[in-house]
Design a protein around this motif. Structure first.
Motif, PDB file in Angstrom:
ATOM      1  N   SER A  69       1.271  -1.329   0.312  1.00  0.00           N
ATOM      2  CA  SER A  69      -0.103  -0.022  -0.340  1.00  0.00           C
ATOM      3  C   SER A  69       1.062   1.722   0.589  1.00  0.00           C
ATOM      4  N   GLU A  70       2.515   0.924   0.239  1.00  0.00           N
ATOM      5  CA  GLU A  70       2.607   2.091   0.727  1.00  0.00           C
ATOM      6  C   GLU A  70       3.828   2.834  -0.857  1.00  0.00           C
ATOM      7  N   LYS A  71       3.547   1.690  -1.653  1.00  0.00           N
ATOM      8  CA  LYS A  71       4.108   2.457  -2.965  1.00  0.00           C
ATOM      9  C   LYS A  71       2.643   1.749  -4.618  1.00  0.00           C
ATOM     10  N   ARG A  72       1.332   2.037  -3.257  1.00  0.00           N
ATOM     11  CA  ARG A  72      -0.007   2.080  -3.869  1.00  0.00           C
ATOM     12  C   ARG A  72      -0.001   1.620  -5.549  1.00  0.00           C
ATOM     13  N   LEU A  73       0.721  -0.030  -4.820  1.00  0.00           N
ATOM     14  CA  LEU A  73       0.697  -1.169  -6.026  1.00  0.00           C
ATOM     15  C   LEU A  73      -1.272  -1.541  -6.118  1.00  0.00           C
ATOM     16  N   GLU A  74      -1.526  -2.254  -7.669  1.00  0.00           N
ATOM     17  CA  GLU A  74      -2.110  -2.607  -8.004  1.00  0.00           C
ATOM     18  C   GLU A  74      -2.397  -4.213  -7.691  1.00  0.00           C
ATOM     19  N   LEU A  75      -3.735  -4.384  -6.772  1.00  0.00           N
ATOM     20  CA  LEU A  75      -2.894  -6.225  -7.087  1.00  0.00           C
ATOM     21  C   LEU A  75      -4.252  -6.846  -7.401  1.00  0.00           C
ATOM     22  N   ASP A  76      -3.869  -7.806  -8.330  1.00  0.00           N
ATOM     23  CA  ASP A  76      -4.619  -8.373  -9.510  1.00  0.00           C
ATOM     24  C   ASP A  76      -4.549  -9.824  -8.827  1.00  0.00           C
TER      25      ASP A  76
END
Ligand code: ADP
Length: 200
Positions: A69-76
């Motif tokens: 979440s710190e890197k604002r990643l999208e999780l698929d």
């Protein structure tokens, strides 16, 4: 430093953050070293349990939440429901190391894709990122102890994660395949043979 009464709140918070970050890294290092040396000595934990692989992967994702979440990643994430019998702690190491790397090597705002497929009498777990990828030379060495590639964020790791993954997979009779190229992201695919799991 923390004992200095003249510190501002902001400074105090910064020092505490640094300490937390350092202890987090140390704890990963120690747990990787301990597990690896156990495996090297043939001391595989004997207790096998039946558990849901998809639930375990969700747990690993949850554990890594602060980092993605710190890197604002999208999780698929697409996980078939799969029952598996094996050494739970060992298996958990696989997902935390592979997904942890995908998160670490992802650019900010990138997508990490985690798939668990139960097809044709075998289970395949795929972890893919849109990170910097690896040259074929780097790929040749990634499973060696303490190896870190050129582009590796060396300060964020210790080069033991994938050595551990490899040993764990050998003990579980599983295989891993890597697909990567510089600038084109990386995909790790773990294949678990049918006889290693219990049918649901
Ligand atoms: P580290 O602690 O450096 O992550 P690992 O054993 O987990 O150690 O990985 C070894 C090396 O493999 C890393 O330093 C990096 O060069 C490369 N690597 C592993 N996973 C990835 C990935 N998802 N993307 C790019 N490079 C990776």
């Amino acid at each position: 430093l923390l004992q200095d009464p003249s510190l501002t709140d902001a400074e105090r918070r910064e020092y505490i953050d640094r300490i937390l970050e350092g202890t987090g890294r140390l704890s990963t290092l120690v747990s990787n070293i301990l597990m690896l040396s156990k495996l090297d000595n043939g001391a595989l934990p004997a207790k096998r349990d039946t558990f849901r692989l998809d639930e375990q992967i969700r747990q690993a994702l949850l554990l890594l939440e602060p980092r993605w979440s710190e890197k604002r990643l999208e999780l698929d994430v697409e996980l078939d429901s799969v029952q598996y019998t094996g050494v739970e702690a060992l298996c958990m190491q696989l997902w935390t190391n592979l997904i942890g790397n995908a998160v670490k090597f992802s650019p900010k705002g990138g997508t990490v894709r985690v798939l668990l497929r139960d097809r044709d009498a075998r289970i395949v777990v795929t972890v893919a990122d849109e990170g910097e990828g690896m040259s074929s030379e780097t790929q040749r060495h990634i499973f060696e102890k303490f190896y870190q590639g050129d582009t590796s964020h060396a300060t964020e790791g210790n080069g033991l994660g994938l050595a551990l993954v490899k040993r764990a997979l050998e003990m579980m009779d599983c295989t891993v395949a890597v697909q990567s190229a510089p600038g084109e992201g990386t995909t790790f695919a773990v294949t678990i043979p049918a006889e290693e799991r219990e049918m649901t």
